[in-house]
Design a protein around this motif. Structure first.
Motif, PDB file in Angstrom:
ATOM      1  N   LYS A   1       0.561  12.151  -0.931  1.00 45.64           N
ATOM      2  CA  LYS A   1      -0.311  13.306  -0.766  1.00 45.64           C
ATOM      3  C   LYS A   1       0.506  14.591  -0.829  1.00 45.64           C
ATOM      4  O   LYS A   1       1.666  14.613  -0.434  1.00 45.64           O
ATOM      5  CB  LYS A   1      -1.053  13.240   0.565  1.00 45.64           C
ATOM      6  CG  LYS A   1      -2.017  12.061   0.626  1.00 45.64           C
ATOM      7  CD  LYS A   1      -2.778  12.017   1.917  1.00 45.64           C
ATOM      8  CE  LYS A   1      -3.717  10.822   1.903  1.00 45.64           C
ATOM      9  NZ  LYS A   1      -4.504  10.728   3.131  1.00 45.64           N
TER      10      LYS A   1
ATOM     11  N   THR B   1      -4.359  14.216  -3.514  1.00 45.07           N
ATOM     12  CA  THR B   1      -3.959  12.837  -3.250  1.00 45.07           C
ATOM     13  C   THR B   1      -3.566  12.235  -4.595  1.00 45.07           C
ATOM     14  O   THR B   1      -4.409  12.086  -5.487  1.00 45.07           O
ATOM     15  CB  THR B   1      -5.107  12.044  -2.604  1.00 45.07           C
ATOM     16  OG1 THR B   1      -5.459  12.660  -1.370  1.00 45.07           O
ATOM     17  CG2 THR B   1      -4.686  10.605  -2.350  1.00 45.07           C
TER      18      THR B   1
ATOM     19  N   ASN C   1       0.839  -1.198   0.000  1.00 48.66           N
ATOM     20  CA  ASN C   1       0.000   0.000   0.000  1.00 48.66           C
ATOM     21  C   ASN C   1       0.870   1.243   0.000  1.00 48.66           C
ATOM     22  O   ASN C   1       1.850   1.329   0.731  1.00 48.66           O
ATOM     23  CB  ASN C   1      -0.925   0.004   1.215  1.00 48.66           C
ATOM     24  CG  ASN C   1      -2.033  -1.008   1.064  1.00 48.66           C
ATOM     25  OD1 ASN C   1      -2.567  -1.189  -0.027  1.00 48.66           O
ATOM     26  ND2 ASN C   1      -2.387  -1.673   2.138  1.00 48.66           N
TER      27      ASN C   1
ATOM     28  N   SER D   1       0.723   5.645  -0.166  1.00 41.59           N
ATOM     29  CA  SER D   1      -0.038   6.882  -0.075  1.00 41.59           C
ATOM     30  C   SER D   1       0.882   8.027  -0.463  1.00 41.59           C
ATOM     31  O   SER D   1       1.970   8.166   0.099  1.00 41.59           O
ATOM     32  CB  SER D   1      -0.557   7.076   1.358  1.00 41.59           C
ATOM     33  OG  SER D   1      -1.137   8.354   1.491  1.00 41.59           O
TER      34      SER D   1
ATOM     35  N   ASN E   1      -3.227   6.334  -3.568  1.00 42.13           N
ATOM     36  CA  ASN E   1      -3.701   5.813  -2.298  1.00 42.13           C
ATOM     37  C   ASN E   1      -4.222   4.404  -2.540  1.00 42.13           C
ATOM     38  O   ASN E   1      -5.383   4.214  -2.870  1.00 42.13           O
ATOM     39  CB  ASN E   1      -4.801   6.700  -1.703  1.00 42.13           C
ATOM     40  CG  ASN E   1      -5.111   6.326  -0.274  1.00 42.13           C
ATOM     41  OD1 ASN E   1      -4.291   5.722   0.399  1.00 42.13           O
ATOM     42  ND2 ASN E   1      -6.295   6.681   0.184  1.00 42.13           N
TER      43      ASN E   1
END
Length: 65
Positions: free
Chosen positions: A10, A21, A6, A8, A24
Motif C-alpha cells: 500500500k 493499494t 499473502n 499487501s 493485496n
C-alpha cells in the motif's frame, strides 16, 4: 518474495491515509513488478508499506512531477 503467501503493498501519504493499494492477496515466491499510476497525485513525500506474513517493510518515496 522468499516464500509464497499473502502480500499487501500500500502507498500512504504523509498524514497516514492509504492513497493506493498495489497488491493485496496471495503471491508466489519470486520476483514481481508493481506499477503505481500516480498521475492524479500531488508531488510530495509518500510511503510504501509491504507486508508479507510476519515481515513488514516501509520505504519513503518522493514523487516529483
Amino acid at each position: 518474495l522468499d516464500n509464497s503467501g499473502n502480500v499487501s503493498v500500500k502507498v500512504y501519504n504523509v498524514v497516514g491515509q492509504v492513497v493506493a493499494t498495489l497488491a493485496n492477496g496471495y503471491m508466489n515466491a519470486g520476483y514481481h513488478t508493481l506499477t503505481w499510476d500516480a498521475s492524479s497525485m500531488a508531488s510530495g513525500m509518500y510511503f510504501v508499506k509491504v507486508e508479507t506474513g510476519s515481515n513488514v517493510a516501509v520505504q519513503k518515496m518522493m514523487l516529483m512531477k
